[in-house]
Design a protein around this motif. Structure first.
Motif, PDB file in Angstrom:
ATOM      1  N   ALA A   1       3.317  -5.798   2.093  1.00 20.39           N
ATOM      2  CA  ALA A   1       2.564  -4.549   2.219  1.00 20.39           C
ATOM      3  C   ALA A   1       2.854  -3.581   1.073  1.00 20.39           C
ATOM      4  N   ASP A   2       1.811  -2.864   0.640  1.00 20.81           N
ATOM      5  CA  ASP A   2       2.001  -1.719  -0.249  1.00 20.81           C
ATOM      6  C   ASP A   2       2.596  -0.553   0.531  1.00 20.81           C
TER       7      ASP A   2
ATOM      8  N   ARG B   1       5.072   0.193  -3.642  1.00 18.87           N
ATOM      9  CA  ARG B   1       5.449  -0.005  -2.241  1.00 18.87           C
ATOM     10  C   ARG B   1       6.156   1.241  -1.707  1.00 18.87           C
ATOM     11  N   GLN B   2       5.791   1.605  -0.486  1.00 12.84           N
ATOM     12  CA  GLN B   2       6.455   2.710   0.197  1.00 12.84           C
ATOM     13  C   GLN B   2       6.647   2.327   1.664  1.00 12.84           C
ATOM     14  N   VAL B   3       7.830   2.604   2.177  1.00 15.75           N
ATOM     15  CA  VAL B   3       8.162   2.313   3.568  1.00 15.75           C
ATOM     16  C   VAL B   3       8.377   3.629   4.302  1.00 15.75           C
TER      17      VAL B   3
ATOM     18  N   ASP C   1      -4.615   0.448  -0.609  1.00 15.78           N
ATOM     19  CA  ASP C   1      -3.355  -0.095  -0.107  1.00 15.78           C
ATOM     20  C   ASP C   1      -3.574  -1.251   0.859  1.00 15.78           C
ATOM     21  N   GLN C   2      -2.647  -2.191   0.832  1.00 17.25           N
ATOM     22  CA  GLN C   2      -2.501  -3.171   1.891  1.00 17.25           C
ATOM     23  C   GLN C   2      -1.459  -2.580   2.846  1.00 17.25           C
ATOM     24  N   VAL C   3      -1.923  -2.119   3.995  1.00 12.91           N
ATOM     25  CA  VAL C   3      -1.067  -1.389   4.933  1.00 12.91           C
ATOM     26  C   VAL C   3      -0.689  -2.287   6.101  1.00 12.91           C
ATOM     27  N   VAL C   4       0.585  -2.275   6.454  1.00 11.52           N
ATOM     28  CA  VAL C   4       1.052  -2.927   7.677  1.00 11.52           C
ATOM     29  C   VAL C   4       1.731  -1.847   8.511  1.00 11.52           C
ATOM     30  N   TYR C   5       1.172  -1.619   9.688  1.00 10.76           N
ATOM     31  CA  TYR C   5       1.638  -0.563  10.582  1.00 10.76           C
ATOM     32  C   TYR C   5       2.300  -1.241  11.775  1.00 10.76           C
TER      33      TYR C   5
END
Length: 309
Positions: free
Chosen positions: A170-171, A203-205, A103-107
């Protein structure tokens, strides 16, 4: 330490869209967290299981079972009382996605300071595990960015206009402390802008927070809108998981639930490490509305227009 005789791992409120596959990746994500030296509580396993149900994704519409998969719920909302480890389970989801799904994660977090603190803590998690440390390709401190050898990455960002593009791409987008998420930022980060739209097929939020108190949380409209959708139980994209004390009140406006009882408080506090003697002491020191929202998951939620978020 005083604890109720019966732990409540089951959310008080749970809604989720149906899945065409009787499968989920919750156990795989939890296993990665354990390898990092961060075993999960039972309730956190429950959250990962319910939020990680899989669905089919047809490539040509003729044989979906030969195609890839996606998440049954493209959005996940989690509400608990404070200090139960909701950030811990969100980070477990991020870590598992980073290492198993590339995943490309953005936190995201409310401020740069909190973003830096979470970034450094996440670095420590990876570096403390010999197995996981070998999978790190590079750590970029100026960008709060970690890149893995498998192509996955995670970036910790404050919720500012300059981070919107990264959030859209982001994924996995995590909105931690979701009770403090500005409307305009959230709409753009989640849904995209006229010039940039989310493209990830998986994609998941995630929205992770505590109950909104409208006077204390001026940016609480986003989390309120997500919860409102979750309460309907009909949103085809949302998994809503809520640990809270029922907020029914009598004709005088008093709560019907007795907030001095550990068994009641446990509805919003599923962690086995919660000290109910300490909570009893906090109840004497905190304003009633603060205790209700922070500890019991009972909000004073703002009224929203149907089109909000």
């Amino acid at each position: 330490m005083n604890r109720p005789t019966r732990r409540r791992h089951k959310p008080r409120i749970f809604t989720s869209p149906p899945s065409t596959l009787d499968m989920n990746l919750g156990s795989d994500l939890a296993e990665i967290s354990e390898k990092a030296g961060r075993p999960l509580d039972t309730w956190q396993h429950v959250v990962l299981e319910k939020s990680s149900r899989m669905d089919t994704l047809a490539e040509d519409g003729t044989n979906p079972f030969l195609a890839g998969w996606t998440w049954s719920a493209s959005e996940v909302g989690l509400l608990t009382g404070a200090q139960n480890g909701r950030t811990f389970v969100a980070e477990a989801r991020a870590l598992g996605g980073l290492l198993t799904l590339r995943d490309q994660v953005v936190y995201t977090l409310p401020s740069r300071q909190t973003a830096v603190l979470h970034f450094r803590s996440f670095c420590d998690v990876l570096e403390s595990s010999a197995e996981l440390a070998t999978q790190v390709q590079g750590i970029h401190y100026r960008e709060n960015l970690i890149v893995m050898r498998n192509g996955g990455s995670i970036r910790f960002c404050p919720r500012r206009s300059v981070t919107i593009d990264a959030a859209i791409d982001a994924d996995l987008l995590v909105i931690d402390d979701a009770h403090d998420a500005p409307d305009e930022w959230a709409r753009a980060a989640v849904h995209g802008t006229p010039f940039r739209k989310p493209q990830s097929p998986r994609r998941q939020v995630w929205y992770v927070g505590t109950a909104v108190h409208q006077d204390r949380h001026p940016n609480g409209r986003v989390f309120t809108a997500v919860r409102n959708r979750g309460l309907t139980g009909t949103d085809p994209s949302l998994c809503w998981i809520e640990y809270s004390v029922p907020d029914r009140r009598d004709e005088n406006g008093d709560l019907e639930q007795d907030l001095t009882k550990p068994s009641v408080i446990a509805r919003a506090n599923p962690s086995p490490r919660i000290d109910f003697d300490r909570i009893a002491s906090a109840r004497k020191m905190l304003l009633p509305e603060v205790f209700e929202s922070e500890i019991c998951g009972i909000g004073t939620w703002p009224n929203l227009d149907p089109v909000t978020v």
